[in-house]
Design an enzyme around this catalytic site. Structure first.
Site, mmCIF file in Angstrom:
data_model
loop_
_atom_site.group_PDB
_atom_site.id
_atom_site.type_symbol
_atom_site.label_atom_id
_atom_site.label_comp_id
_atom_site.label_asym_id
_atom_site.label_seq_id
_atom_site.Cartn_x
_atom_site.Cartn_y
_atom_site.Cartn_z
ATOM 1 N N ASN A 80 54.895 -70.410 -4.731
ATOM 2 C CA ASN A 80 56.248 -69.881 -4.880
ATOM 3 C C ASN A 80 57.190 -70.916 -4.286
ATOM 4 O O ASN A 80 57.257 -71.079 -3.075
ATOM 5 C CB ASN A 80 56.358 -68.546 -4.131
ATOM 6 C CG ASN A 80 57.789 -68.031 -4.073
ATOM 7 O OD1 ASN A 80 58.666 -68.550 -4.768
ATOM 8 N ND2 ASN A 80 58.024 -67.031 -3.245
ATOM 9 N N LYS A 111 60.368 -70.927 -4.236
ATOM 10 C CA LYS A 111 61.628 -70.387 -3.713
ATOM 11 C C LYS A 111 62.792 -71.254 -4.243
ATOM 12 O O LYS A 111 62.728 -71.702 -5.389
ATOM 13 C CB LYS A 111 61.574 -70.310 -2.185
ATOM 14 C CG LYS A 111 60.311 -69.570 -1.724
ATOM 15 C CD LYS A 111 60.274 -69.203 -0.288
ATOM 16 C CE LYS A 111 58.971 -68.458 0.004
ATOM 17 N NZ LYS A 111 58.893 -67.939 1.366
ATOM 18 N N GLU A 124 61.939 -61.635 0.354
ATOM 19 C CA GLU A 124 63.276 -62.246 0.412
ATOM 20 C C GLU A 124 64.221 -61.574 -0.584
ATOM 21 O O GLU A 124 65.412 -61.440 -0.322
ATOM 22 C CB GLU A 124 63.164 -63.763 0.173
ATOM 23 C CG GLU A 124 62.544 -64.449 1.386
ATOM 24 C CD GLU A 124 61.708 -65.680 1.077
ATOM 25 O OE1 GLU A 124 61.838 -66.251 -0.024
ATOM 26 O OE2 GLU A 124 60.904 -66.057 1.967
ATOM 27 N N GLY A 165 56.952 -68.368 6.390
ATOM 28 C CA GLY A 165 57.784 -69.488 6.830
ATOM 29 C C GLY A 165 57.842 -69.655 8.334
ATOM 30 O O GLY A 165 58.688 -70.382 8.856
ATOM 31 N N SER A 172 52.524 -68.408 5.454
ATOM 32 C CA SER A 172 52.076 -69.610 6.171
ATOM 33 C C SER A 172 50.653 -70.038 5.816
ATOM 34 O O SER A 172 49.888 -70.464 6.684
ATOM 35 C CB SER A 172 52.227 -69.422 7.688
ATOM 36 O OG SER A 172 53.594 -69.262 8.029
HETATM 37 P P1 13P Z 1 55.282 -69.647 3.320
HETATM 38 O O1 13P Z 1 53.952 -70.080 2.755
HETATM 39 O O2 13P Z 1 56.288 -70.715 3.358
HETATM 40 O O3 13P Z 1 55.107 -68.921 4.633
HETATM 41 O O4 13P Z 1 55.880 -68.555 2.281
HETATM 42 C C1 13P Z 1 55.076 -67.510 1.864
HETATM 43 C C2 13P Z 1 55.744 -66.797 0.751
HETATM 44 O O5 13P Z 1 56.746 -66.135 0.935
HETATM 45 C C3 13P Z 1 55.186 -66.967 -0.596
HETATM 46 O O6 13P Z 1 55.778 -66.093 -1.509
#
Ligand code: 13P
Length: 245
Positions: free
Chosen positions: A5, A7, A93, A169, A209
Site C-alpha cells: 500500500n 499510500k 487512515e 508507521g 510495520s
Molecule cells: P506500514 O507498513 O508503513 O506500518 O503501514 C502499514 C499499512 O498501513 C498498510 O496498509
C-alpha cells in the site's frame, strides 16, 4: 499474499522506476500473490509496467456508486477498466481522516465485488483499545458493521487485512503471537457468521510495520496468510526482500 500500500507516495515516473527495479527480482516468485496499490494517478503506469508479470495492481479506495456528480471520487468500474484487480477498503487512515465508517466499508466492499475487484477489507484496533483490553470488542464491531452484511458468496471473494493502528508507521510491529491471536479471533467471527469452511478459506493479511526482518516470523503463524505493507513497499529492494522472504 504480499500487498504493498503506497499510500500518498510516488508520482508516475517514480512508479515506472520502481517496477523496473522490482519486477525482475520477484519474477521467480511463484508462491506468493504480489499486489501493489499505488495512488490513483499512477495506476496506468503501474498496470503497464506489471503487464506480463505476476504482479497485480489495486486501488487504495473507491466510491460505492458507479458514476455521478461526486467530485474527487473514483468508482469500481473505473478501477477495473484501468486494469486493477484489487482495491483496499476501510484502511484505518480512511477511517481516521476521511470519516469512513463500517457502513461505508460495507457499501464499498459490495461495489468492488460487483465489478469483480477483490476488496482487501481492513480492520484493526487503536492503541487505547489495545491497552484497555478492548481489541476483540473493536474487531467484533468492525466485523459486524463492515463485513457480516455480505452474503456467503460475496464473503468468499474478499480478503481481510488486520492492521492494528498502533503498529502502522510506528516501527512497533505486533509480535507474531499477538497478530496470530487477532487473526484467530477474526477467523472465529468468520466461522460464526459464514461457517467453518469460510473461516478456513478466508485470507487474512497482517499489516503494521512489516519489514524484511520481521516478515518470516509473522508468516510462520498458520493464521497469517500474508501481509499488507506500507513504508517498506516503497523501496523495490525492501519489498522484494519481503516478497521473497
Ligand atoms: P506500514 O507498513 O508503513 O506500518 O503501514 C502499514 C499499512 O498501513 C498498510 O496498509
Amino acid at each position: 499474499m504480499l500487498a504493498g500500500n503506497w499510500k500518498m507516495y510516488k508520482n508516475p515516473a517514480e512508479t515506472a522506476a520502481f517496477f523496473q527495479a522490482f519486477a525482475p527480482v520477484v519474477a521467480d516468485q511463484e508462491q506468493a500473490q504480489i499486489v501493489i496499490c499505488p495512488p490513483f494517478v499512477n495506476i496506468p503506469e503501474a498496470v503497464a509496467a506489471a503487464k506480463n508479470t505476476r504482479i497485480g495492481i489495486g486501488g487504495q479506495d473507491l466510491f460505492w456508486l458507479k458514476e455521478g456528480a461526486y467530485t474527487g471520487e473514483v468508482s469500481a468500474p473505473m478501477l477495473q477498466a484501468a486494469g486493477c484487480q484489487w482495491v483496499i477498503v476501510g484502511h484505518s487512515e480512511r477511517r481516521q481522516y476521511f470519516a469512513e465508517t463500517d457502513e461505508t466499508v460495507l457499501k464499498k466492499t459490495q461495489a468492488a465485488l460487483e465489478s469483480a475487484l477483490t476488496p482487501i477489507v481492513c480492520v484493526g484496533e487503536g492503541l487505547e483499545d489495545r491497552e484497555s483490553g478492548a481489541t476483540e470488542n473493536v474487531l467484533r464491531a468492525q466485523f459486524a458493521g463492515g463485513i457480516a452484511g455480505l452474503s456467503r458468496e460475496q464473503f468468499a471473494r474478499i480478503t481481510i487485512a488486520y492492521e492494528p493502528i498502533w503498529a502502522i508507521g510506528t516501527g512497533k510491529t505486533a509480535t507474531p503471537a499477538m497478530a496470530a491471536a487477532a487473526h484467530g479471533f477474526l477467523r472465529s467471527l468468520v466461522g460464526g457468521q459464514f461457517g467453518e469452511a469460510a473461516a478456513a478459506d478466508i485470507r487474512i493479511l497482517y499489516g503494521g510495520s512489516v519489514k524484511p526482518d520481521n516478515i518470516k516470523g509473522l508468516m510462520a503463524q498458520p493464521d497469517i496468510d500474508g501481509a499488507l505493507v506500507g513504508g517498506a513497499s516503497l523501496d523495490p529492494a525492501s519489498f522484494a526482500a519481503i516478497v521473497n522472504y
